[in-house]
Enzyme design. Structure first.
Site, PDB file in Angstrom:
ATOM      1  CG  ASP A  41     -20.261   3.200  23.571  1.00  0.00           C
ATOM      2  OD1 ASP A  41     -21.312   3.061  24.235  1.00  0.00           O
ATOM      3  OD2 ASP A  41     -19.931   4.273  23.047  1.00  0.00           O
ATOM      4  CD  GLU A  94     -15.131   0.683  13.550  1.00  0.00           C
ATOM      5  OE1 GLU A  94     -14.749  -0.366  14.124  1.00  0.00           O
ATOM      6  OE2 GLU A  94     -15.568   1.675  14.166  1.00  0.00           O
ATOM      7  CG  HIS A 146       0.258   2.840  -0.776  1.00  0.00           C
ATOM      8  ND1 HIS A 146       0.394   1.544  -1.226  1.00  0.00           N
ATOM      9  CD2 HIS A 146       0.831   2.873   0.442  1.00  0.00           C
ATOM     10  CE1 HIS A 146       1.034   0.827  -0.336  1.00  0.00           C
ATOM     11  NE2 HIS A 146       1.317   1.613   0.697  1.00  0.00           N
ATOM     12  CB  ALA A 160     -16.109   4.571  17.250  1.00  0.00           C
ATOM     13  CE1 TYR A 161      -8.771   3.381  13.486  1.00  0.00           C
ATOM     14  CE2 TYR A 161      -9.728   1.236  12.977  1.00  0.00           C
ATOM     15  CZ  TYR A 161      -8.648   2.091  12.985  1.00  0.00           C
ATOM     16  OH  TYR A 161      -7.447   1.649  12.503  1.00  0.00           O
ATOM     17  CB  ALA A 174      -2.191   7.209   6.965  1.00  0.00           C
TER      18      ALA A 174
END
Length: 280
Positions: free
Chosen positions: A70, A144, A173, A187-188, A210
């Site tokens: 990919d 993305e 944040h 993917a990501y 996160a």
């Protein structure tokens, strides 16, 4: 179609992959026997002594063949995304590459026959993302767009407000915010806890990375306009498909929309659920 018209096919082989280069050679020889001009990318041409051009010059070819995983397909789409692209899968999963090496010759010659018979090569239009800011625009992303702070982890994030069509969805944040296409959902986006979205669904996926005060990942209509407003960081970055990068000086805003120019994915469709079984 004029019988005298010469068709041109570009072939891009994964870098430093003998198997990919060997298949490229076989495809060139077979296409030339069919009266088709076959050209490899410049790095493959240097290795094999074949006629070659830079990948970006394949943009107006009748067909481009991507041989690899990919990552190779993403590179080809970025450089030659105006041409129909068929992917030959040498990787483990292959969400963008539906053709096996064993079936590559048959698939490519069938597409050339279609081009000769109808004057065009059909396929599935795969939407891309466009990220832009004040005075800049990134190359379209097939998977993305990521906006993140100076680094990931402790002390490295940024405060990012997410607006959907001007309405606030979240602010926190975080290491960053990821906006994916359905194609890029595997993917990501998936590694950051985002949802799987079937490639036939017209949507955008928004996933915080996160975040200290997170909201669930959000799936929105593909016509929506996203604004990612970045502050509380010395610097930040907007990145398209992990490659094209724009440095930001917060406070700064990044607008993400569906791009006007999709990629045409030629050849047989990928079996999405079969490919999912190969994910670890």
């Amino acid at each position: 179609m004029d019988a005298e018209e010469e068709l041109t096919v570009g072939i891009v082989a994964q870098r430093n992959n003998d198997r990919a280069q060997s298949l490229a050679t076989r495809l060139v020889d077979a296409l030339e026997r069919e009266g088709v001009a076959a050209v490899v990318d410049d790095e493959t041409g240097d290795a094999l002594g074949k006629r070659c051009v830079p990948v970006e010059r394949m943009n107006e070819f009748d067909l481009v063949v991507s041989i690899g995983g990919d990552g190779t397909f993403l590179f080809v789409a970025r450089e030659a995304g105006n041409a129909p692209i068929v992917g030959v899968n040498l990787g483990e999963v292959g969400f963008l590459n539906a053709v096996t090496p064993e079936n590559a010759l048959e698939a490519v010659t069938s597409l050339i026959a279609e081009r000769r018979a109808t004057g065009s090569i059909g396929g599935r239009a795969v939407k891309r993302l466009r990220a832009r800011g004040e005075g800049w625009t990134l190359e379209p992303a097939l998977n993305e767009v990521v906006v993140h702070g100076p680094k990931r982890g402790s002390g490295g994030g940024a405060t990012i407000e997410i607006l959907v069509d001007g309405q606030r969805y979240a602010e926190s944040h975080s290491d960053g915010v990821l906006v994916a296409t359905p194609t890029g959902s595997t993917a990501y986006n998936l590694s950051e806890g985002g949802p799987l979205v079937h490639p036939a669904v017209d949507s955008l996926i928004v996933t915080q990375m996160a975040a200290t005060d997170p909201m669930p990942p959000l799936v929105i209509d593909h016509t929506s306009e996203l604004t990612l407003a970045v502050r509380d960081a010395e610097t930040a970055y907007a990145i398209s498909d992990g490659r094209n990068r724009q440095r930001l000086e917060p406070p700064a805003s990044v607008t993400v929309t569906t791009a006007d120019d999709p990629v045409t994915l030629a050849g047989p469709p990928v079996n999405f659920f079969e490919a999912l079984e190969k994910l670890e």
